[in-house]
Design an enzyme around this catalytic site. Structure first.
Site, mmCIF file in Angstrom:
data_model
loop_
_atom_site.group_PDB
_atom_site.id
_atom_site.type_symbol
_atom_site.label_atom_id
_atom_site.label_comp_id
_atom_site.label_asym_id
_atom_site.label_seq_id
_atom_site.Cartn_x
_atom_site.Cartn_y
_atom_site.Cartn_z
ATOM 1 N N ASP A 18 1.093 -1.249 0.085
ATOM 2 C CA ASP A 18 -0.222 -0.088 -0.033
ATOM 3 C C ASP A 18 0.840 1.220 0.122
ATOM 4 O OD1 ASP A 18 -2.126 -1.656 0.112
ATOM 5 O OD2 ASP A 18 -2.478 -1.433 2.465
ATOM 6 N N ARG A 42 -11.518 -0.517 -7.492
ATOM 7 C CA ARG A 42 -11.446 -0.120 -6.235
ATOM 8 C C ARG A 42 -11.351 1.568 -6.110
ATOM 9 N NH1 ARG A 42 -8.413 -4.682 -2.454
ATOM 10 N NH2 ARG A 42 -9.560 -6.150 -3.286
#
Length: 510
Positions: free
Chosen positions: A161, A243
């Site tokens: 991430d 997403r």
């Protein structure tokens, strides 16, 4: 498996690395680089101020960032970390201390609070190194680029991430950042902006997310529904497979974002989530809103959006797009104030304001980009020459303190009414304050320089009680602002030519 994004980062984003192994400079200043401009859900639950009111530290390595966190008196002591250069695995090591809990393979903001990380100077690039926020609160991240963070391959960081939040995180404002990958999961990347395990009151504003298989998620699984109260506004999502974001449970507000080339799906509201989707511009994309890859439905309230060359799939099984004519199936009450740009001008406004290195420009709500308003720390504005104000100088008889002073100078010299005496910082920058024993209303200051003084290149006036920026400028003279009641006001000199000599720091009620 979703198809990978093949587009690679532009050469324009390659920044020159600073090669020093460590680098940190300290100054006893008192403001957050992000004070005053927070928006969206990050304004709730007591607000988000980051390191306002604390020390400012300059760092050019990841190790120096960790050293700054570990050098605080405790884990909640406010601090602003100004970052310049390239932060990577080679210059980021674990640092130990009672006020920190760091790691060598990421920038770790763990079990701490009241921190600002802001890019300055020629910019800050976190290269293949993610920023991890865990069991933390009141965090501001501004004006940085995070790129090519991997969960597989080499090197790896932060579970892949770019910015990841998890485990009881509260009040995070991420603003004017650029988050990038160079592909999807098969190339080793994960999400650009992920929130998990009880993360709440977050705003992502004026940022760029691009070239990734996954834009980000709120909730790691259908059972992880403790997250939410997240605002996304004036962001660019470009060349993202899915997403944008994925929302499981909770509430999210998306307004004035530009979504361009969402390849498989976009805003994925599922597992009881509710999304308010206002005045966004969707372009050259597919299935930009709906409930996807689950039979646990989510909901949305839509209004004012533009769908430009958007294609919609048929509903089938666990694939339930909201289009081709999206209509609301819930209502969402928003507790904070906000001003909407018209959706048709969103691409232009976002192009001029979103991402790192844009001068922190924002929209004025009428489709016109502008520099940050006086409560935001943006480019300095020169108030120009003005006559000294009339009325009583409230500084006379008040107290004074500040950052380190040059030899032979005194804080008290700025409140003694004598222009032949002065305070100077120990270097070219520093801060000096006027303080009173009880709250005093101030709406104007006059800064007088002594003979032989250097020139003030940039300054900020701060409400020392709250850390709010009252005004910015350059040079000396008079500057006015909205009346404010405070016990201490600070002049922070952030840039100068030579050493400034502040003869008087005068304050007035009107």
């Amino acid at each position: 498996m979703r198809r990978a994004v093949a587009v690679r980062l532009s050469a324009l984003l390659a920044a020159g690395a600073l090669t020093a192994a460590t680098g940190v400079a300290l100054s006893t200043t008192t403001a957050s680089a992000a004070a005053g401009g927070v928006t969206g859900y990050a304004t709730q639950n007591g607000g988000t101020t980051g390191g306002a009111g604390g020390q400012t530290v300059r760092a050019t390595t990841g190790t120096a960032i960790h050293q700054a966190l570990c050098g605080r008196a405790d884990s909640s002591t406010p601090i602003t970390i100004q970052v310049e250069g390239t932060i990577n695995h080679g210059n980021t090591t674990k640092v130990s201390g009672s006020s920190c809990n760091t790691a060598a393979d990421k920038i770790e903001l763990k079990q701490i609070s009241n921190v600002t990380i802001v890019g300055v100077g020629n910019g800050a690039v976190f290269d293949q190194l993610g920023i991890h926020i865990r069991e933390a609160s009141n965090i501001v991240i501004q004006n940085v680029t995070v790129r090519n963070v991997k969960k597989s391959g080499s090197p790896t960081s932060n579970g892949g991430d770019a910015i990841g939040m998890e485990s009881d995180v509260r009040n995070v404002w991420v603003d004017h950042v650029t988050l990038e990958a160079s592909g999807g999961e098969s190339e080793g990347y994960d999400g650009l902006f992920d929130m998990k395990d009880n993360t709440q009151y977050v705003t992502l504003s004026y940022s760029v997310l691009r070239n990734s298989g996954r834009g980000g998620l709120i909730g790691s699984s259908e059972s992880d529904r403790s997250n939410g109260y997240v605002t996304f506004h004036h962001n660019l999502y470009e060349n993202i497979d899915s997403r944008a974001p994925l929302l499981r449970g909770g509430i999210a507000h998306m307004y004035n974002n530009h979504y361009k080339r969402l390849n498989d799906s976009g805003i994925n509201s599922r597992a009881g989530a509710r999304a308010k989707v206002d005045n966004n511009y969707f372009e050259d994309s597919k299935d930009v809103l709906g409930t996807f890859y689950t039979d646990e439905a989510g909901y949305w309230q839509v209004g004012g959006n533009v769908f430009d060359n958007v294609t919609w799939s048929s509903r089938s099984g666990d694939h339930n797009p909201a289009g081709p004519n999206p209509t609301s199936n819930t209502s969402v009450s928003i507790p904070y104030g906000f001003t909407l740009d018209g959706a048709n001008c969103v691409p232009n406004v976002v192009a001029q304001t979103a991402g790192a290195g844009k001068g922190l420009k924002v929209s004025d709500g009428s489709c016109t980009p502008q520099n940050p308003d006086p409560t935001d720390p943006g480019e300095p504005t020169d108030p120009g020459p003005t006559d000294p104000p009339a009325g009583t100088n409230l500084s006379l008889g008040a107290g004074a303190d500040g950052s380190s002073k040059a030899s032979g100078t005194s804080y008290g010299n700025v409140v003694d009414g004598n222009t032949s005496t002065y305070w100077s910082p120990s270097g070219s920058t520093g801060s000096v304050s006027v303080k009173w024993g009880s709250a005093t209303t101030v709406s104007k200051v006059n800064v007088r320089l002594a003979s032989g003084s250097g020139t003030i290149g940039a300054y900020r006036l701060l409400n020392h009680d709250t850390g709010a920026v009252l005004a910015t400028g350059s040079g000396s003279g008079t500057v006015a602002f909205s009346p404010v009641s405070l016990k201490k006001i600070t002049l922070e000199i952030t840039n100068a030519s030579g050493t400034p000599r502040i003869a008087e720091f005068e304050t007035y009620a009107s």
